[in-house]
Write an enzyme that holds these catalytic residues in place. Structure first.
Site, PDB file in Angstrom:
ATOM      1  N   GLU A 288       0.843  -1.181   0.000  1.00 50.24           N
ATOM      2  CA  GLU A 288       0.000   0.000   0.000  1.00 50.24           C
ATOM      3  C   GLU A 288       0.884   1.238   0.000  1.00 50.24           C
ATOM      4  O   GLU A 288       2.101   1.144   0.178  1.00 50.24           O
ATOM      5  CB  GLU A 288      -0.900   0.015   1.246  1.00 50.24           C
ATOM      6  CG  GLU A 288      -0.118   0.072   2.551  1.00 50.24           C
ATOM      7  CD  GLU A 288      -0.987  -0.131   3.776  1.00 50.24           C
ATOM      8  OE1 GLU A 288      -2.059  -0.747   3.639  1.00 50.24           O
ATOM      9  OE2 GLU A 288      -0.593   0.333   4.858  1.00 50.24           O
ATOM     10  N   PHE A 348      -0.815  -7.520  26.495  1.00 51.06           N
ATOM     11  CA  PHE A 348      -0.650  -6.171  25.932  1.00 51.06           C
ATOM     12  C   PHE A 348      -1.987  -5.425  25.822  1.00 51.06           C
ATOM     13  O   PHE A 348      -2.167  -4.606  24.918  1.00 51.06           O
ATOM     14  CB  PHE A 348       0.019  -6.233  24.559  1.00 51.06           C
ATOM     15  CG  PHE A 348       1.401  -6.810  24.607  1.00 51.06           C
ATOM     16  CD1 PHE A 348       2.485  -6.006  24.916  1.00 51.06           C
ATOM     17  CD2 PHE A 348       1.627  -8.158  24.370  1.00 51.06           C
ATOM     18  CE1 PHE A 348       3.767  -6.541  24.970  1.00 51.06           C
ATOM     19  CE2 PHE A 348       2.903  -8.704  24.429  1.00 51.06           C
ATOM     20  CZ  PHE A 348       3.973  -7.886  24.730  1.00 51.06           C
TER      21      PHE A 348
END
Length: 660
Positions: A288, A348
């Protein structure tokens, strides 16, 4: 040149842009939501304008509010930073209609390359190597499944808009495609206001490498070499570096040429990034293009010496590029670590709250460099409404290992209280042999840190911690002598009891400005810098500088060093002998309740009272800091009670449901 620039963003990137503006003598305007009323970027700016409530959709994402703020303050240009409105073509179009300059690429380039589906088509037309897969928008999970079956697993389902790892899911099976399609669409709609997704082949054991490009309004485009961003978690970059340890000069030139060709094909006229995925043999494919400044831009700046924000400003003002491709040469190596408000010990998950203490490593330039980009200060609040980044720590050295070692030391000097953070985990990454060798892939964290966020304690670190612990005990004993009748013995025989069950015996005695600690027959002179951060021990061991996390508790000291942690109790040898005989207290059973692991919003509930569920079955989806987290059953059972409703805001450990 512009006289006043409004920064349509918040946090560290807003502060970063303002630093360059101030150096160039350009006045700045901040915009802020109610949650950011006292934020650092508001204090840094010359003027500030309130634009709405905390939710980004009601403040930072409202184009008309930004345009109104420009008109009210007389700002003649806008820098969008990254995220928010930075890749929406409607934003520069609205600014242009109001006679305000957008500091970024033209709307046509944003529209073509900011959309991942369209950018892939353009890349193919420009002769850029692309990843196999459907280049069109998916209408249904069934269509995604059909493409996945055709190109083979694993596949990546990706949002067409936005970035930052949001709206992305890896699928290894038909069931994962169906679930990933729904989650990617929902997350993309929530984060970018655009639910379109597409699917492409996921390259096994991949590396993420990107090329920084820079263009002007006169048709000139150059690239500023590459960055490697392979150290990722949940598709979110954690560590970035420049240059890449994978590329040689031939591949670097090929990748750079393709990036420039693509940028020229869409008449690109600002800073941007062409991202590639590469296999371990340096075969690369276009992923991208990000039509904005990247979070990791500082590593490129330190390696090339180019201020990318300044070049964006000059390009927007109509100036031609001041550099040629031949002038871009790498100088040394740079590493960036993203310091996040998250709990490594709870997979996390985001952590929110007030930064009761925040101390970063000191910035410096010289043989090595330490740079800190942040948007918070001590006392700032980490909100659930925005990205959980606390700061970016960037280091530069003559080579890769020099930059890594400087980063390791910088991370050991971080001191934060009030929220959980990933600093020790970042230190563990710096110390990991595979990372230091440059044997990277985007699966590195999952492969090397499964179930843990720290490295096991090694003998060298254990001795360092014991030496500091003994010296600190002796220093405290000497202080107590001034207030009581019980002088400490000199030398004092001590034992260090580590929470992993190990023990180190030795003795400590006065030695000039410090203490001489003898461990395993080796004498170590320990000297502490008393002016140091009280939560970071800074000094030297036998003359070698040392920084080590050091938090004094009631009965022990918590140490952290180079990604390793330990709780250490210092006792007299006889007391240590008796302590070893004491029974350990086991943790209490959590029962049959499912608790919310982080603060967040209930997006959806998948079960109701009376439902039978299997191990691993989804129970709820909780959104926190723009990411959707699926809560799954850890065992089979029957739901007794659901305590929350969709749309509810939950705190950590709020009971979501109970099993019978």
């Amino acid at each position: 040149m512009f006289k006043k620039i409004l920064v349509a963003n918040r946090g560290e990137i807003a502060c970063r842009v303002m630093k360059t503006c101030k150096r160039l003598g350009i006045a700045t305007v901040a915009v802020y939501s109610d949650a950011d009323r006292h934020a650092l970027h508001v204090e840094m700016a010359d003027e500030a304008v309130r634009i709405g409530p905390p939710a980004a959709a009601e403040s930072y994402l409202l184009i008309d509010k930004i345009v109104e703020a420009c008109k009210a303050t007389g700002a003649d240009a806008v820098h969008p930073g990254y995220g928010f409105l930075s890749e929406r073509a409607a934003f520069p179009e609205a600014l242009q209609a109001a006679g305000i300059t957008f500091i970024g690429p033209n709307p046509g380039a944003i529209e073509a390359m900011g959309d991942k589906i369209e950018s892939k088509r353009r890349a193919e037309a420009a002769g850029v190597s692309t990843v196999p897969g459907g280049a069109g928008e998916l209408a249904s999970a069934e269509e995604a499944l059909a493409i996945a079956e055709e190109i083979g697993y694993p596949v990546m389902i990706k949002a067409s808009a936005g970035g930052g790892g949001k709206g992305m899911r890896i699928a290894h099976s038909a069931d994962e495609v169906k679930e990933g399609f729904d989650r990617a669409r929902s997350e993309a709609a929530s984060s970018f206001g655009d639910s379109r997704v597409f699917v492409e082949k996921f390259i096994v054991d991949p590396r993420h490498i990107e090329i920084q490009v820079l263009g002007d309004k006169h048709g000139n485009v150059i690239h500023l070499l590459e960055r490697e961003c392979s150290i990722q978690r949940r598709n979110q970059k954690v560590i970035e570096e420049a240059p890449s340890p994978l590329l040689d000069e031939k591949v670097r030139a090929e990748m750079g040429a393709q990036a420039v060709a693509l940028a020229k094909a869409v008449h690109y006229d600002s800073a941007g990034t062409v991202e590639f995925v590469a296999d371990q043999h340096a075969n690369f494919y276009f992923l991208e293009m990000n039509t904005r400044l990247q979070v990791e831009h500082p590593v490129t700046e330190l390696v090339t010496g180019v201020d990318l924000v300044e070049e964006m400003i000059r390009s927007a003002a109509g100036e031609p590029l001041r550099l040629t491709q031949e002038e871009i040469r790498p100088n040394g190596w740079a590493i960036e670590s993203r310091l996040y408000a998250e709990d490594p010990d709870r997979n996390f998950l985001p952590s929110i709250g007030r930064l009761r203490r925040l101390q970063m490593p000191a910035e410096h330039r010289g043989e090595t460099t330490v740079r800190v980009d942040t948007g918070v200060v001590e006392g700032s609040d980490i909100s659930r409404f925005y990205d959980p980044m606390i700061a970016k720590i960037i280091t530069h050295g003559s080579d890769r290992l020099a930059a890594i070692d400087e980063m390791a030391d910088a991370l050991d000097r971080v001191s934060i209280e009030g929220i959980r953070h990933n600093g020790t985990f970042l230190g563990a990454l710096m110390a990991h042999p595979r990372w230091r060798e440059g044997a990277l892939s985007t699966g590195f964290i999952a492969e090397e840190f499964s179930g843990t966020a720290v490295l096991p304690l090694d003998d060298d670190t254990r001795l360092r911690m014991a030496a500091v612990a003994f010296a600190e005990e002796a220093r405290e004993a000497a202080r107590r002598e001034d207030f009581g009748p019980h002088p400490a013995p000199n030398p004092a025989h001590l034992s260090a009891l580590f929470d992993d069950g190990s023990r180190v015996d030795g003795h400590v005695e006065h030695a000039g400005a410090g203490w001489r600690v003898t461990l395993d027959g080796r004498a170590i002179v320990v000297i502490r810098d008393d002016a140091a951060n009280p939560r970071v021990w800074v000094g030297s061991l036998d003359g070698a500088p040392l920084a080590m996390g050091c938090e004094h508790m009631v009965q022990s000291t918590a140490f952290s060093f180079r990604g390793r942690r330990a709780s250490v109790r210092v006792r007299r040898p006889r007391i240590a002998d008796l302590t070893a005989l004491m029974p350990e207290v086991s943790a209490a059973d959590g029962g049959k309740k499912v608790l919310c692991p982080m603060p967040g919003l209930v997006v959806s509930l998948s079960v109701k009272a009376g439902d039978k569920v299997d191990d691993g079955q989804p129970l709820a989806v909780i959104e926190a800091m723009k990411m959707e987290n699926v809560i799954r059953a850890e065992r089979s059972g029957v739901v007794k009670t659901v305590h929350v409703a969709e749309g509810a805001s939950l705190a950590v450990d709020t009971v979501i449901l109970e099993f019978e």
